[in-house]
Design a protein around this motif. Structure first.
Motif, PDB file in Angstrom:
ATOM      1  N   ALA A  73     -81.437  -0.649  42.740  1.00  0.00           N
ATOM      2  CA  ALA A  73     -81.603  -1.278  44.056  1.00  0.00           C
ATOM      3  C   ALA A  73     -81.877  -2.770  43.937  1.00  0.00           C
ATOM      4  CB  ALA A  73     -82.735  -0.577  44.817  1.00  0.00           C
ATOM      5  N   ALA A  74     -82.699  -3.168  42.981  1.00  0.00           N
ATOM      6  CA  ALA A  74     -83.017  -4.589  42.836  1.00  0.00           C
ATOM      7  C   ALA A  74     -81.783  -5.386  42.462  1.00  0.00           C
ATOM      8  CB  ALA A  74     -84.113  -4.773  41.791  1.00  0.00           C
ATOM      9  N   SER A  75     -80.939  -4.807  41.578  1.00  0.00           N
ATOM     10  CA  SER A  75     -79.712  -5.491  41.171  1.00  0.00           C
ATOM     11  C   SER A  75     -78.729  -5.592  42.335  1.00  0.00           C
ATOM     12  CB  SER A  75     -79.070  -4.754  39.995  1.00  0.00           C
ATOM     13  OG  SER A  75     -77.869  -5.377  39.598  1.00  0.00           O
ATOM     14  N   ARG A  76     -78.655  -4.511  43.145  1.00  0.00           N
ATOM     15  CA  ARG A  76     -77.763  -4.560  44.303  1.00  0.00           C
ATOM     16  C   ARG A  76     -78.213  -5.623  45.297  1.00  0.00           C
ATOM     17  NH1 ARG A  76     -78.568   1.029  44.266  1.00  0.00           N
ATOM     18  NH2 ARG A  76     -79.448   0.980  46.377  1.00  0.00           N
ATOM     19  N   ALA A 102     -79.969  -8.331  44.647  1.00  0.00           N
ATOM     20  CA  ALA A 102     -79.685  -9.649  44.087  1.00  0.00           C
ATOM     21  C   ALA A 102     -78.199  -9.963  44.175  1.00  0.00           C
ATOM     22  CB  ALA A 102     -80.153  -9.699  42.629  1.00  0.00           C
ATOM     23  N   GLY A 103     -77.366  -8.928  43.965  1.00  0.00           N
ATOM     24  CA  GLY A 103     -75.928  -9.143  44.067  1.00  0.00           C
ATOM     25  C   GLY A 103     -75.511  -9.541  45.461  1.00  0.00           C
ATOM     26  N   TYR A 104     -76.067  -8.863  46.458  1.00  0.00           N
ATOM     27  CA  TYR A 104     -75.770  -9.229  47.845  1.00  0.00           C
ATOM     28  C   TYR A 104     -76.171 -10.674  48.111  1.00  0.00           C
ATOM     29  CZ  TYR A 104     -74.267  -4.831  49.964  1.00  0.00           C
ATOM     30  OH  TYR A 104     -73.552  -3.734  50.336  1.00  0.00           O
ATOM     31  N   ALA A 105     -77.360 -11.038  47.644  1.00  0.00           N
ATOM     32  CA  ALA A 105     -77.847 -12.396  47.901  1.00  0.00           C
ATOM     33  C   ALA A 105     -76.941 -13.431  47.259  1.00  0.00           C
ATOM     34  CB  ALA A 105     -79.282 -12.538  47.385  1.00  0.00           C
ATOM     35  N   ARG A 106     -76.496 -13.156  46.045  1.00  0.00           N
ATOM     36  CA  ARG A 106     -75.656 -14.127  45.336  1.00  0.00           C
ATOM     37  C   ARG A 106     -74.258 -14.229  45.944  1.00  0.00           C
ATOM     38  NH1 ARG A 106     -76.499 -13.802  38.803  1.00  0.00           N
ATOM     39  NH2 ARG A 106     -78.678 -14.454  38.732  1.00  0.00           N
ATOM     40  N   SER A 107     -73.745 -13.106  46.458  1.00  0.00           N
ATOM     41  CA  SER A 107     -72.361 -13.108  46.930  1.00  0.00           C
ATOM     42  C   SER A 107     -72.243 -13.315  48.431  1.00  0.00           C
ATOM     43  CB  SER A 107     -71.675 -11.785  46.556  1.00  0.00           C
ATOM     44  OG  SER A 107     -72.302 -10.708  47.222  1.00  0.00           O
ATOM     45  N   LEU A 108     -73.375 -13.334  49.152  1.00  0.00           N
ATOM     46  CA  LEU A 108     -73.320 -13.389  50.603  1.00  0.00           C
ATOM     47  C   LEU A 108     -72.602 -14.642  51.084  1.00  0.00           C
ATOM     48  CD1 LEU A 108     -74.099 -12.152  53.309  1.00  0.00           C
ATOM     49  CD2 LEU A 108     -76.280 -13.376  53.162  1.00  0.00           C
ATOM     50  N   GLY A 109     -72.992 -15.793  50.544  1.00  0.00           N
ATOM     51  CA  GLY A 109     -72.377 -17.035  51.009  1.00  0.00           C
ATOM     52  C   GLY A 109     -70.884 -17.072  50.740  1.00  0.00           C
ATOM     53  N   ALA A 110     -70.492 -16.705  49.510  1.00  0.00           N
ATOM     54  CA  ALA A 110     -69.069 -16.742  49.164  1.00  0.00           C
ATOM     55  C   ALA A 110     -68.281 -15.743  49.993  1.00  0.00           C
ATOM     56  CB  ALA A 110     -68.898 -16.451  47.668  1.00  0.00           C
ATOM     57  N   SER A 111     -68.851 -14.536  50.206  1.00  0.00           N
ATOM     58  CA  SER A 111     -68.150 -13.536  50.998  1.00  0.00           C
ATOM     59  C   SER A 111     -67.990 -13.989  52.434  1.00  0.00           C
ATOM     60  CB  SER A 111     -68.910 -12.203  50.951  1.00  0.00           C
ATOM     61  OG  SER A 111     -68.960 -11.700  49.640  1.00  0.00           O
ATOM     62  N   GLY A 149     -74.425  -6.434  39.542  1.00  0.00           N
ATOM     63  CA  GLY A 149     -74.843  -6.389  40.934  1.00  0.00           C
ATOM     64  C   GLY A 149     -73.932  -7.202  41.830  1.00  0.00           C
ATOM     65  N   VAL A 150     -73.464  -8.345  41.332  1.00  0.00           N
ATOM     66  CA  VAL A 150     -72.546  -9.169  42.115  1.00  0.00           C
ATOM     67  C   VAL A 150     -71.209  -8.466  42.268  1.00  0.00           C
ATOM     68  CG1 VAL A 150     -71.257 -11.337  42.121  1.00  0.00           C
ATOM     69  CG2 VAL A 150     -73.673 -11.346  41.505  1.00  0.00           C
ATOM     70  N   ARG A 151     -70.725  -7.855  41.209  1.00  0.00           N
ATOM     71  CA  ARG A 151     -69.456  -7.117  41.292  1.00  0.00           C
ATOM     72  C   ARG A 151     -69.573  -5.975  42.304  1.00  0.00           C
ATOM     73  NH1 ARG A 151     -65.986  -7.301  36.314  1.00  0.00           N
ATOM     74  NH2 ARG A 151     -66.702  -9.086  35.110  1.00  0.00           N
ATOM     75  N   TRP A 152     -70.687  -5.255  42.257  1.00  0.00           N
ATOM     76  CA  TRP A 152     -70.884  -4.160  43.193  1.00  0.00           C
ATOM     77  C   TRP A 152     -70.882  -4.678  44.627  1.00  0.00           C
ATOM     78  CZ3 TRP A 152     -74.257  -2.833  47.013  1.00  0.00           C
ATOM     79  CH2 TRP A 152     -74.236  -1.505  47.430  1.00  0.00           C
ATOM     80  N   ALA A 153     -71.565  -5.785  44.862  1.00  0.00           N
ATOM     81  CA  ALA A 153     -71.647  -6.338  46.218  1.00  0.00           C
ATOM     82  C   ALA A 153     -70.284  -6.801  46.711  1.00  0.00           C
ATOM     83  CB  ALA A 153     -72.642  -7.503  46.247  1.00  0.00           C
ATOM     84  N   LEU A 154     -69.503  -7.443  45.842  1.00  0.00           N
ATOM     85  CA  LEU A 154     -68.169  -7.895  46.236  1.00  0.00           C
ATOM     86  C   LEU A 154     -67.268  -6.706  46.561  1.00  0.00           C
ATOM     87  CD1 LEU A 154     -67.618 -10.759  43.625  1.00  0.00           C
ATOM     88  CD2 LEU A 154     -67.876 -11.052  46.089  1.00  0.00           C
ATOM     89  N   GLY A 155     -67.299  -5.674  45.716  1.00  0.00           N
ATOM     90  CA  GLY A 155     -66.488  -4.489  45.970  1.00  0.00           C
ATOM     91  C   GLY A 155     -66.914  -3.764  47.235  1.00  0.00           C
TER      92      GLY A 155
END
Length: 419
Positions: free
Chosen positions: A157-160, A162-171, A296-302
């Motif tokens: 959950a923590a990695s997910r 963090a992934g959302y946070a990192r990819s939110l702007g780009a997405s 986590g970033v890959r998971w968030a992007l997918g």
């Protein structure tokens, strides 16, 4: 595969819904072969023998004729490899009704032919398409289908988070509507490979070692310089909205089938256009590609891509062009490829459009050659000089790269290493 067994169930549902959608582009890999062309029946029987190794294609054995096509360079066309690639253009529309196919193109010259695998993007991302092509055309008989990469499972959950946070702007930048940039009048119709550069793989790796980055980062840096050299729409100089290069991010496969689904998401990579030192630009790019390796970033992007659904994915492809202008990928192949015991002289990756990009470069690494091919159906006229511009930029990063050998900047060398 049940949804609870899939790492990206939403992506799988979207892919399944788009499998028969002609909007989605096709991707492929082409082998340039020396010597007389085989008969179509010989190609068909070769594929029939290898279908059991290819889970997505095993149901096609009874109608293999539909998937194996023979083309000839049109009468009156100049002979040679460019004409053979261009012959594939005329098959784009029929290909939309077939999820995959192998094309035998004759007439490349008095003693050469082309073998091309092309698959619907809903079947493959570029990496899995090349893996499948390696099973089809590896000179050594494959013993069994390769196992998929280890399923890493759902990130914690923590990695997910963090992934959302990192990819939110780009997405968000990719998904929100953007004004369309009109395509300028294109290059002459019927061109598949607009330009191509062939350089030693060692040069790319030497530059990557010197700059402490990856081959992808070196390629992106050289590509950014090429984009600036041929920029009639001004997208590299815009200041009011993101302007960068679209980079597919490969997602981990899940389940027992190696090639199920188009497992990639797309990231918008900001390019530091104001940095004029190309080596420093590559270092900055390397810092920006680093987070894309985070699970986590890959998971968030997918997860974000899968939630779009088919209609959203169609709209997404148009928005990508408005935001990016260029999309690129790198394909690696370690296998020795060919047919009937003859090794291919060259492997070229293809983006088989239509799509809303003026051009899409593919960098293919095979044996000790790196082939950067700019492929398109409707492309800016300047795209014919892009391979030379890319090669000159790479020469600034790796001085041992051979210079383009034509006035238009296109490398035309056709001699494979070691021959």
């Amino acid at each position: 595969m049940a949804d609870d067994e899939a790492l990206y169930p939403a992506v799988d549902r979207t892919i399944g819904a788009m499998t028969g959608d002609a909007h989605y582009l096709h991707i492929g890999a082409a082998l340039e072969m020396d010597g007389p062309a085989p008969a179509r029946e010989e190609v068909r029987e070769h594929l029939r023998a290898r279908l059991p190794l290819l889970p997505p294609l095993t149901g096609c054995e009874d109608h293999l004729d539909v998937h194996v096509r023979e083309l000839a360079v049109p009468d009156g066309a100049a002979s040679g490899w460019p004409a053979a690639y261009d012959a594939l253009v005329n098959e784009v529309a029929p290909c939309a009704r077939r999820p995959w196919g192998v094309w035998l193109v004759t007439g490349a010259g008095p003693d050469g032919h082309l073998l091309c695998y092309r698959g619907h993007h809903a079947l493959h991302d570029g990496t899995s398409a090349l893996r499948l092509a390696r099973l089809l055309f590896a000179l050594r008989e494959p013993g069994a289908a390769p196992l998929p990469a280890r399923d890493p499972g759902r990130p914690p959950a923590a990695s997910r988070a963090a992934g959302y946070a990192r990819s939110l702007g780009a997405s968000a930048r990719l998904l929100r509507p953007a004004p369309r940039r009109p395509l300028l009048p294109g290059a002459p119709a019927g061109r598949r490979v607009l330009s191509r550069a062939v350089v030693p793989v060692a040069a790319l790796r030497a530059a990557a070692r010197a700059l402490d980055c990856s081959v992808l980062d070196v390629h992106l840096g050289a590509l950014s310089a090429a984009a600036e050299a041929a920029d009639p729409t001004g997208w590299t100089a815009e200041r009011r909205r993101p302007r960068g290069i679209g980079v597919p991010v490969a997602l981990e496969p899940a389940g027992p089938t190696p090639y199920r689904g188009n497992r990639f998401a797309l990231a918008l990579l900001d390019i530091p256009w104001r940095e004029r030192d190309l080596a420093e630009r590559v270092r900055i790019i390397a810092r920006r590609t680093g987070p894309l390796r985070d699970p986590g970033v890959r998971w968030a992007l997918g997860h974000a891509l899968g939630r779009l659904g088919p209609a959203g994915t169609r709209a997404f492809s148009a928005r990508v062009f408005a935001r990016c202008g260029v999309q690129t990928t790198i394909l690696h192949s370690a296998a020795d490829l060919g047919f009937a015991g003859r090794r291919a002289r060259r492997l070229t990756g293809l983006n088989c459009l239509p799509a809303d990009f003026p051009y899409q470069p593919v960098l293919t690494l095979w044996r000790d050659e790196a082939v950067c091919a700019f492929t398109a159906d409707a492309a800016l006229p300047a795209a014919r000089q892009l391979a030379g511009a890319w090669q000159r930029a790479l020469g600034r990063l790796a001085p041992d790269v051979p210079a383009p050998d034509r006035e238009d900047g296109t490398c035309t060398s056709t001699t494979a290493p070691g021959r």
